[in-house]
Write an enzyme that holds these catalytic residues in place. Structure first.
Site, mmCIF file in Angstrom:
data_model
loop_
_atom_site.group_PDB
_atom_site.id
_atom_site.type_symbol
_atom_site.label_atom_id
_atom_site.label_comp_id
_atom_site.label_asym_id
_atom_site.label_seq_id
_atom_site.Cartn_x
_atom_site.Cartn_y
_atom_site.Cartn_z
ATOM 1 C CE LYS A 1 -1.804 1.537 3.989
ATOM 2 N NZ LYS A 1 -1.448 2.922 4.331
ATOM 3 C CG ASN A 2 2.198 2.630 3.547
ATOM 4 O OD1 ASN A 2 1.052 2.986 3.251
ATOM 5 N ND2 ASN A 2 2.541 2.325 4.783
ATOM 6 N NE ARG B 1 -1.831 11.754 8.154
ATOM 7 C CZ ARG B 1 -1.768 13.023 8.542
ATOM 8 N NH1 ARG B 1 -2.823 13.588 9.064
ATOM 9 N NH2 ARG B 1 -0.688 13.715 8.387
ATOM 10 C CB CYS C 1 -5.345 10.277 11.759
ATOM 11 S SG CYS C 1 -3.905 9.276 12.103
ATOM 12 N NE ARG D 1 0.051 10.024 10.376
ATOM 13 C CZ ARG D 1 -0.330 9.006 9.606
ATOM 14 N NH1 ARG D 1 -1.508 8.439 9.814
ATOM 15 N NH2 ARG D 1 0.419 8.569 8.635
ATOM 16 C CG ASP E 1 2.905 1.143 9.591
ATOM 17 O OD1 ASP E 1 3.195 1.450 8.421
ATOM 18 O OD2 ASP E 1 2.541 1.974 10.448
ATOM 19 N NE ARG F 1 -7.607 4.245 5.082
ATOM 20 C CZ ARG F 1 -7.006 5.273 5.666
ATOM 21 N NH1 ARG F 1 -7.350 5.633 6.889
ATOM 22 N NH2 ARG F 1 -6.049 5.923 5.037
HETATM 23 C C1 EPZ Z 1 3.954 6.772 6.670
HETATM 24 O O1 EPZ Z 1 3.137 7.802 7.248
HETATM 25 C C2 EPZ Z 1 3.035 5.577 6.449
HETATM 26 N N1 EPZ Z 1 1.962 5.958 5.556
HETATM 27 C C3 EPZ Z 1 2.459 5.121 7.790
HETATM 28 O O2 EPZ Z 1 1.705 3.934 7.566
HETATM 29 C C4 EPZ Z 1 3.591 4.778 8.728
HETATM 30 O O3 EPZ Z 1 3.075 4.490 10.001
HETATM 31 C C5 EPZ Z 1 4.564 5.975 8.853
HETATM 32 O O4 EPZ Z 1 5.015 6.392 7.562
HETATM 33 C C6 EPZ Z 1 5.789 5.638 9.683
HETATM 34 O O5 EPZ Z 1 6.446 4.539 9.176
HETATM 35 C C7 EPZ Z 1 2.210 5.984 4.216
HETATM 36 O O6 EPZ Z 1 3.307 5.728 3.735
HETATM 37 C C8 EPZ Z 1 1.067 6.344 3.332
HETATM 38 P P1 EPZ Z 1 5.855 10.072 8.984
HETATM 39 P P2 EPZ Z 1 3.678 9.311 7.354
HETATM 40 O O7 EPZ Z 1 5.700 11.378 8.310
HETATM 41 O O8 EPZ Z 1 4.599 9.581 6.229
HETATM 42 C C9 EPZ Z 1 6.277 13.293 12.451
HETATM 43 C C10 EPZ Z 1 -0.099 2.431 7.774
HETATM 44 O O9 EPZ Z 1 -0.562 1.834 8.761
HETATM 45 N N2 EPZ Z 1 6.207 14.317 11.384
HETATM 46 O O10 EPZ Z 1 7.039 9.255 8.658
HETATM 47 O O11 EPZ Z 1 2.513 10.166 7.571
HETATM 48 C C11 EPZ Z 1 4.968 12.541 12.635
HETATM 49 O O12 EPZ Z 1 4.072 13.241 13.458
HETATM 50 C C12 EPZ Z 1 0.305 3.915 7.895
HETATM 51 O O13 EPZ Z 1 0.090 1.908 6.659
HETATM 52 C C13 EPZ Z 1 6.399 15.625 11.706
HETATM 53 O O14 EPZ Z 1 6.608 15.977 12.869
HETATM 54 O O15 EPZ Z 1 4.529 9.212 8.712
HETATM 55 C C14 EPZ Z 1 5.423 11.228 13.238
HETATM 56 O O16 EPZ Z 1 5.569 11.364 14.606
HETATM 57 C C15 EPZ Z 1 -0.068 4.509 9.195
HETATM 58 N N3 EPZ Z 1 6.327 16.553 10.707
HETATM 59 C C16 EPZ Z 1 6.779 11.016 12.569
HETATM 60 O O17 EPZ Z 1 7.188 12.268 12.047
HETATM 61 C C17 EPZ Z 1 6.099 16.212 9.399
HETATM 62 O O18 EPZ Z 1 6.036 17.073 8.517
HETATM 63 C C18 EPZ Z 1 6.778 10.007 11.438
HETATM 64 O O19 EPZ Z 1 5.729 10.302 10.566
HETATM 65 C C19 EPZ Z 1 5.907 14.861 9.100
HETATM 66 C C20 EPZ Z 1 5.970 13.918 10.111
#
Ligand code: EPZ
Length: 439
Positions: A22-23, A92, A116, A121, A306, A398
């Site tokens: 998916k990702n 998202r 969420c 996030r 995840d 999803r």
């Molecule tokens: C991706 O989400 C995945 N989604 C998520 O999978 C996964 O849990 C996550 O990466 C971590 O591995 C997709 O790829 C579509 P991040 P993403 O930005 O990119 C902080 C699933 O179950 N952050 O790496 O949204 C954030 O709050 C989903 O398949 C900032 O502070 O995650 C978090 O604490 C759920 N500022 C950390 O970084 C930003 O601008 C990591 O989030 C962006 C993120």
């Protein structure tokens, strides 16, 4: 709305095919915006998030055709540079159109993703990186409005190794003038697959999979002549590995991204499972009672967040006490009260959950709260005695392709029915026995 009904207590045996990730599929389908024309993407999983992405692309002006796991996408024309609220609030990952639309059209209007179930996030790092490339943004009426006259490469230092943040910046940088370096980049395999796809369209990207990605911008990209095959889903594979371990069966995961699962395989072995690998097939089986093993979630190649909820379900029936520390998202324990409804003994304190293993879980009605939480409830339901009903199945849809079919294929007593349908307790077992009687 549908629910899942599970009658647990049976070991799962046999083999499960793993679908595309998916990702990886979501950013790759969106990255087609960077190269006007017809694209063919293979091994696309049958997920609600994929349909949402294709409908978003359709609203932007890019029609698509999904047949089996092949998607044909035509990005010749972009009519609207917008990802509206009603799409972004459901998924998202729609924020991933920001970089490609700015690179392709010089403008983008994207609804600001709210928090969420698993955390606030923010997307500040996405904006920080794109601003470094020359974009300007204003936030108005809940929308991010972005503009750029000319993208220029830059050195970008991310404060956190954000996955979609890295992807958004990478997708803009491929069409920027000059060199971009993304420092503290996320190293997830899905980003490596995206970089592979971008190169197939003519982009110059190196260092993906490391914490410094370098991009040498080019004036234009063109659709790849060879269909891109999405890499297998390591989280789906990890989930089924835990299904084999928790039910005490012998399960083979086929078409698995073995090298991307090291952290998960390591703790499964520590928990008392034997793991054998043949090519891209992984077989898991138990050699006795499960042992408790602590995990802390980390960015790749550490233990994936995840897989945290699924691991907690396994530890709920392991010998001893284990601690699960969630270091990525601030609120990713929504599954705990539901697991406790099944008889688990989990207490949380901030980012730590302490699990005291029990010998038996007992079926009950539980509520899914997010994608991976729902997977952990399915795993717990597979080992619980009696019947478990999981409501809000849409969370699972999803991110898990044909889950009921795949579980039934290895002997699980699980059905999907409408919420208001009553499945007699024991009827799935009787069905099983009836089937066995006739076979
Ligand atoms: C991706 O989400 C995945 N989604 C998520 O999978 C996964 O849990 C996550 O990466 C971590 O591995 C997709 O790829 C579509 P991040 P993403 O930005 O990119 C902080 C699933 O179950 N952050 O790496 O949204 C954030 O709050 C989903 O398949 C900032 O502070 O995650 C978090 O604490 C759920 N500022 C950390 O970084 C930003 O601008 C990591 O989030 C962006 C993120």
């Amino acid at each position: 709305m549908d629910k899942l009904v599970i009658e647990g207590g049976l070991p799962l045996n046999g083999s499960v095919p793993i679908s595309g990730a998916k990702n990886a599929a979501l950013p790759i389908l969106i990255a087609t915006l960077l190269a006007p024309g017809e694209h063919v993407i293979d091994n696309v999983p049958g997920l609600v998030d994929v349909s949402s992405t294709l409908s978003l692309m359709g609203r932007i002006g890019c029609p698509s055709l999904l047949s089996g796991s092949r998607v044909r996408l035509d990005t010749t024309r972009v009519a609207f540079c917008e990802a509206p609220y009603d799409v972004v609030r459901k998924m998202r990952a729609s924020v991933l159109v920001l970089g490609p639309l700015l690179a392709r059209c010089g403008e983008a209007r994207v609804s600001l993703p709210g928090g969420c179930a698993i955390g606030m996030r923010p997307v500040d790092q996405h904006l920080k990186g794109l601003e470094a490339l020359g974009c300007t943004f204003n936030l108005e009426n809940g929308y991010i409005n972005g503009r750029v006259d000319h993208l220029v490469g830059a050195d970008i230092h991310l404060d956190v190794p954000t996955v979609t943040g890295t992807e958004n910046i990478l997708m803009a940088a491929v069409l920027a003038e000059g060199i971009t370096r993304i420092h503290n980049a996320a190293r997830e395999p899905e980003i490596v697959d995206l970089a592979r796809f971008l190169r197939s369209m003519g982009a110059r990207v190196t260092g993906e999979g490391t914490d410094v990605i370098e991009v040498d911008g080019v004036p234009a990209l063109r659709p790849s002549r060879i269909p891109h095959r999405i890499l297998p889903d390591r989280i789906e594979a990890g989930t089924y590995l835990v299904a084999g371990a928790i039910t005490g069966g012998r399960l083979t995961i086929e078409g698995a991204p073995v090298e991307e699962l090291n952290a998960v395989l390591a703790v499964l072995e520590q928990a008392g499972c034997s793991i054998s690998v043949t090519g891209d097939a992984i077989t898991v089986e138990r050699n006795g009672p499960l042992q408790s093993v602590n995990v802390s979630t980390e960015p790749h190649p550490g233990f994936p967040t995840d897989m945290q909820a699924q691991w907690m379900a396994l530890m709920a029936v392991a010998n001893g006490v284990s601690v699960v520390e969630e270091c990525i998202f601030e609120n990713r324990f929504m599954h705990v009260p539901e697991l406790n409804r099944l008889g688990a003994r989990v207490v949380t304190d901030g980012r730590c959950a302490t699990i005291t293993g029990v010998s038996d879980l007992v079926g009950a009605t539980v509520m899914a709260t997010d994608l991976r939480a729902s997977a952990s409830l399915v795993l717990a339901g597979l080992v619980a005695s009696g019947q478990t009903q999981m409501l809000r199945l849409y969370h699972l849809d999803r991110g898990y392709d044909r889950l009921v079919e795949k579980l039934q294929g290895v002997g699980a007593r699980v059905v999907r029915v409408a919420d208001d349908v009553t499945v007699e307790v024991g009827s799935l077992t009787q069905d099983e026995e009836a089937k066995r009687a006739v076979s």
